[in-house]
Design a protein around this motif. Sequence first.
Motif, mmCIF file in Angstrom:
data_model
loop_
_atom_site.group_PDB
_atom_site.id
_atom_site.type_symbol
_atom_site.label_atom_id
_atom_site.label_comp_id
_atom_site.label_asym_id
_atom_site.label_seq_id
_atom_site.Cartn_x
_atom_site.Cartn_y
_atom_site.Cartn_z
ATOM 1 N N LYS A 235 0.877 -1.028 0.122
ATOM 2 C CA LYS A 235 -0.092 -0.094 -0.051
ATOM 3 C C LYS A 235 0.891 1.149 -0.100
ATOM 4 C CE LYS A 235 -3.950 -1.940 2.544
ATOM 5 N NZ LYS A 235 -4.619 -1.801 3.755
ATOM 6 N N ILE A 236 1.836 1.267 0.920
ATOM 7 C CA ILE A 236 2.835 2.390 0.825
ATOM 8 C C ILE A 236 3.446 2.502 -0.387
ATOM 9 C CG2 ILE A 236 4.974 3.431 1.996
ATOM 10 C CD1 ILE A 236 4.018 1.900 4.640
ATOM 11 N N LEU A 237 3.915 1.618 -1.080
ATOM 12 C CA LEU A 237 4.819 1.697 -2.380
ATOM 13 C C LEU A 237 3.719 2.049 -3.406
ATOM 14 C CD1 LEU A 237 6.983 -1.233 -2.378
ATOM 15 C CD2 LEU A 237 7.650 0.959 -1.845
ATOM 16 N N PHE A 238 2.500 1.821 -3.242
ATOM 17 C CA PHE A 238 1.644 2.080 -4.228
ATOM 18 C C PHE A 238 1.140 3.765 -4.108
ATOM 19 C CE2 PHE A 238 -2.815 2.355 -5.953
ATOM 20 C CZ PHE A 238 -2.409 2.264 -7.520
ATOM 21 N N VAL A 239 1.037 4.220 -3.069
ATOM 22 C CA VAL A 239 0.649 5.425 -2.927
ATOM 23 C C VAL A 239 2.004 6.441 -3.364
ATOM 24 C CG1 VAL A 239 0.272 7.161 -0.981
ATOM 25 C CG2 VAL A 239 -1.010 5.059 -1.052
ATOM 26 N N VAL A 240 3.224 5.873 -3.067
ATOM 27 C CA VAL A 240 4.151 6.563 -3.290
ATOM 28 C C VAL A 240 4.344 6.851 -4.822
ATOM 29 C CG1 VAL A 240 6.925 6.629 -3.328
ATOM 30 C CG2 VAL A 240 5.689 6.309 -1.420
ATOM 31 N N PHE A 241 4.100 5.644 -5.549
ATOM 32 C CA PHE A 241 4.093 5.543 -6.900
ATOM 33 C C PHE A 241 3.158 6.732 -7.709
ATOM 34 C CE2 PHE A 241 1.654 3.891 -10.377
ATOM 35 C CZ PHE A 241 2.579 3.850 -11.657
ATOM 36 N N LEU A 242 1.999 6.350 -6.841
ATOM 37 C CA LEU A 242 0.653 7.427 -7.385
ATOM 38 C C LEU A 242 1.344 8.997 -7.423
ATOM 39 C CD1 LEU A 242 -2.704 5.997 -6.317
ATOM 40 C CD2 LEU A 242 -1.631 6.067 -8.736
ATOM 41 N N VAL A 243 1.933 9.367 -6.071
ATOM 42 C CA VAL A 243 2.240 10.645 -5.931
ATOM 43 C C VAL A 243 3.397 11.163 -6.992
ATOM 44 C CG1 VAL A 243 3.419 12.027 -4.225
ATOM 45 C CG2 VAL A 243 1.720 10.767 -3.383
ATOM 46 N N ILE A 244 4.350 10.125 -7.198
ATOM 47 C CA ILE A 244 5.449 10.546 -8.198
ATOM 48 C C ILE A 244 4.871 10.698 -9.657
ATOM 49 C CG2 ILE A 244 7.545 9.720 -9.158
ATOM 50 C CD1 ILE A 244 8.413 8.526 -6.331
ATOM 51 N N TRP A 245 3.980 9.727 -10.056
ATOM 52 C CA TRP A 245 3.325 9.863 -11.096
ATOM 53 C C TRP A 245 2.440 10.827 -11.429
ATOM 54 C CZ3 TRP A 245 -1.940 9.326 -12.830
ATOM 55 C CH2 TRP A 245 -1.976 9.212 -14.169
ATOM 56 N N ILE A 246 1.622 11.476 -10.602
ATOM 57 C CA ILE A 246 0.954 12.716 -10.708
ATOM 58 C C ILE A 246 1.841 13.866 -10.702
ATOM 59 C CG2 ILE A 246 -0.766 14.241 -9.520
ATOM 60 C CD1 ILE A 246 -1.865 11.838 -8.312
ATOM 61 N N ILE A 247 2.955 14.026 -9.809
ATOM 62 C CA ILE A 247 4.028 15.108 -9.980
ATOM 63 C C ILE A 247 4.704 15.119 -11.306
ATOM 64 C CG2 ILE A 247 5.885 15.761 -8.892
ATOM 65 C CD1 ILE A 247 5.271 14.677 -6.167
ATOM 66 N N SER A 248 5.105 13.967 -11.904
ATOM 67 C CA SER A 248 5.616 13.884 -12.932
ATOM 68 C C SER A 248 4.647 14.295 -14.197
ATOM 69 C CB SER A 248 6.298 12.656 -13.359
ATOM 70 O OG SER A 248 5.437 11.655 -13.574
ATOM 71 N N LEU A 249 3.535 14.033 -14.039
ATOM 72 C CA LEU A 249 2.422 14.280 -14.997
ATOM 73 C C LEU A 249 2.225 15.772 -15.178
ATOM 74 C CD1 LEU A 249 0.152 13.138 -17.088
ATOM 75 C CD2 LEU A 249 -1.226 13.122 -15.057
ATOM 76 N N VAL A 250 2.241 16.503 -13.962
ATOM 77 C CA VAL A 250 1.806 17.772 -13.808
ATOM 78 C C VAL A 250 3.120 18.641 -14.370
ATOM 79 C CG1 VAL A 250 1.487 19.766 -12.115
ATOM 80 C CG2 VAL A 250 0.097 17.722 -11.940
ATOM 81 N N LEU A 251 4.262 18.157 -14.035
ATOM 82 C CA LEU A 251 5.521 19.094 -14.205
ATOM 83 C C LEU A 251 5.785 18.588 -15.723
ATOM 84 C CD1 LEU A 251 7.884 18.425 -11.208
ATOM 85 C CD2 LEU A 251 6.568 20.606 -11.933
ATOM 86 N N GLY A 252 5.298 17.489 -16.344
ATOM 87 C CA GLY A 252 5.862 17.374 -17.794
ATOM 88 C C GLY A 252 4.916 18.042 -18.895
ATOM 89 N N ARG A 253 3.716 18.574 -18.198
ATOM 90 C CA ARG A 253 2.761 19.572 -19.061
ATOM 91 C C ARG A 253 3.409 20.743 -19.331
ATOM 92 N NH1 ARG A 253 -2.712 17.368 -20.192
ATOM 93 N NH2 ARG A 253 -2.384 14.958 -19.657
ATOM 94 N N ARG A 254 4.363 21.386 -18.359
ATOM 95 C CA ARG A 254 4.906 22.466 -18.516
ATOM 96 C C ARG A 254 5.677 22.603 -19.555
ATOM 97 N NH1 ARG A 254 5.221 24.635 -12.338
ATOM 98 N NH2 ARG A 254 3.144 24.363 -11.810
#
Length: 51
Positions: free
Chosen positions: A32-51
């Motif tokens: 569960k912890i690893l999945f949440v960390v994965f989701l946070v990193i994925w969302i951050i990279s998605l947001v920063l990649g759009r700029r």
Amino acid sequence: MLGWSLIFLVIAIIAGVLGFGGIAGTAAGIAKILFVVFLVIWIISLVLGRR
């Protein structure tokens, strides 16, 4: 991260079937912890990649 999360999930399922409740609970918690960390990193990279 997602791969490690899936590995720990499979370990938790196998341990649960074999009756190792403590190991299954620990492995599920780590998954569960690893999945949440994965989701946070994925969302951050998605947001920063759009700029």
